[in-house]
Design an enzyme around this catalytic site. Structure first.
Site, short mmCIF file in Angstrom:
data_model
loop_
_atom_site.label_atom_id
_atom_site.label_comp_id
_atom_site.label_asym_id
_atom_site.label_seq_id
_atom_site.Cartn_x
_atom_site.Cartn_y
_atom_site.Cartn_z
CG HIS A 94 9.35 -1.75 11.13
ND1 HIS A 94 8.51 -0.97 10.33
CD2 HIS A 94 10.03 -2.64 10.33
CE1 HIS A 94 8.68 -1.19 9.04
NE2 HIS A 94 9.86 -2.12 9.11
CD GLU A 166 13.68 -1.87 8.02
OE1 GLU A 166 13.60 -2.83 7.42
OE2 GLU A 166 12.78 -1.45 8.46
N GLY A 172 8.95 0.11 1.10
CA GLY A 172 7.73 -0.31 0.48
C GLY A 172 7.76 0.64 -0.74
CB SER A 212 13.10 -0.86 -1.94
OG SER A 212 11.92 -0.49 -1.41
P1 13P Z 1 10.21 -3.56 1.96
O1 13P Z 1 11.37 -4.43 1.78
O2 13P Z 1 8.97 -4.06 1.57
O3 13P Z 1 10.73 -2.17 1.45
O4 13P Z 1 10.07 -3.50 3.70
C1 13P Z 1 11.34 -3.15 4.31
C2 13P Z 1 11.08 -3.35 5.71
O5 13P Z 1 10.28 -2.31 6.23
C3 13P Z 1 11.45 -4.43 6.55
O6 13P Z 1 11.28 -4.20 7.85
#
Ligand code: 13P
Length: 252
Positions: A94, A166, A172, A212
Site C-alpha cells: 500500500h 491506487e 483520502g 476515494s
Molecule cells: P480512501 O478510499 O479513503 O481514499 O482510501 C483508499 C485506499 O487507500 C484503500 O487502500
C-alpha cells in the site's frame, strides 16, 4: 468473465467492538461469493475475531505482513500466523506503507512470494504520486512497479493475485480519478501483465481501482472494461455504504 472483488481497507480504524459490530451487520447480507468477492482488511490484532464472524461470503484480509518466515522482527506479523488465523487476503505494498514504512518494490516482490507460499491471496497496490501524474510519466512508473512486483512469480500464481491501482493523490482526498483516467492506467497494468506473461493470462488477472471510491462513484468506475473491483478506505467503514458498494458489483 472476471469476478468483481470489492475490498475494504480499514487502515488503523475501528476498535474490536466496532469491527465485530460491522461484521454482525454485514456478513450475512453480502451477496454470494459466486457472484462477487467481498473482503475487509483489518488491523492485525483483531483478525481472528473477524475471521470467526466473516460468514460464508465475506472474507478477511490483513493489511501487511513480513516476507521472512520468522525471526527477530519486532512488531511484525508472519505469513504463517496469518494462515493459522484463517486470513484469506493480504494487502501488499500500500502506498502508505511505501511512503511511511520503507516498503520498496523489492520487499513487495518478496512479500508476494511469501503470501503464495502460505496460501494467502495478495492484493498488490501500485500507483503514482501527483508529481508523477503531472510530469506525464504515470504509465512508465506504474508499469515498472508491476514488472518488479511480478519478478519470479509463476503464471499459475499470478491468476490468484489482485492488483489495486491506487493513485496516491486520490487516496483520502475526495479527489477520485475520473473513470477514464482509472481505466487508462488499469489497462496499462493489464498490458504490462501481458508483456510479462501473455495476453490470455493478463485477461484473467483482476485489477481494482482505489482512491476515494464511494457509493456515488463506484458504478461508473466498475463500468470500465479493465476495472474489476475496488479497494476502499474511508467509505468501507460504514456498513450500509459497504453493502451498497458490494451490491454495485452485481449490476455489471
Ligand atoms: P480512501 O478510499 O479513503 O481514499 O482510501 C483508499 C485506499 O487507500 C484503500 O487502500
Amino acid at each position: 468473465m472476471r469476478k468483481y472483488i470489492i475490498a475494504g481497507n480499514w487502515k488503523m480504524f475501528k476498535t474490536r467492538g466496532e469491527a465485530i459490530n460491522f461484521l454482525l451487520q454485514v456478513a450475512d447480507k453480502v451477496p454470494s461469493s459466486d457472484l462477487v468477492d467481498s473482503v475487509v482488511c483489518t488491523q492485525a490484532p483483531i483478525l481472528r475475531d473477524c475471521v470467526k464472524r466473516q460468514g460464508d461470503n465475506l472474507k478477511v484480509g490483513a493489511q501487511n505482513m513480513h516476507f521472512k518466515d520468522s525471526g527477530a522482527y519486532t512488531g511484525e506479523t508472519s505469513a504463517l500466523l496469518l494462515q493459522e488465523l484463517g486470513v484469506t487476503y493480504v494487502i501488499i505494498g500500500h502506498s502508505e506503507r511505501r511512503a511511511m514504512f520503507n516498503e520498496t518494490d523489492e520487499t513487495v516482490n518478496l512479500k508476494i512470494k511469501q503470501a503464495f507460499a502460505f496460501n494467502l491471496l495478495p492484493i498488490v497496490c501500485v500507483g503514482e504520486s501527483l508529481e508523477i501524474r503531472e510530469a506525464g510519466t504515470t504509465d512508465e512508473f506504474v508499469s515498472n512497479q508491476v514488472v518488479k512486483a511480478l519478478e519470479g512469480i509463476s503464471k499459475e500464481d499470478v491468476l490468484d493475485l489482485v492488483f489495486a491501482y491506487e493513485p496516491i493523490w486520490a487516496i483520502g482526498t475526495g479527489r477520485t480519478a475520473t473513470p477514464e483516467m482509472a481505466e487508462e492506467t488499469c489497462k496499462t497494468i493489464r498490458n504490462t501483465i501481458a508483456k510479462v506473461y501473455d495476453a490470455d493470462t493478463a485477461s484473467k488477472v483482476r485489477i481494482q481501482y482505489g482512491g476515494s471510491v464511494n457509493p456515488a462513484n463506484i458504478d461508473e468506475l466498475l463500468a470500465e472494461e479493465d476495472i474489476d473491483g475496488a479497494l476502499i478506505g474511508g467509505a468501507s467503514l460504514d456498513p450500509e455504504k459497504f453493502l451498497t458498494m458490494v451490491n454495485a458489483a452485481l449490476k455489471h
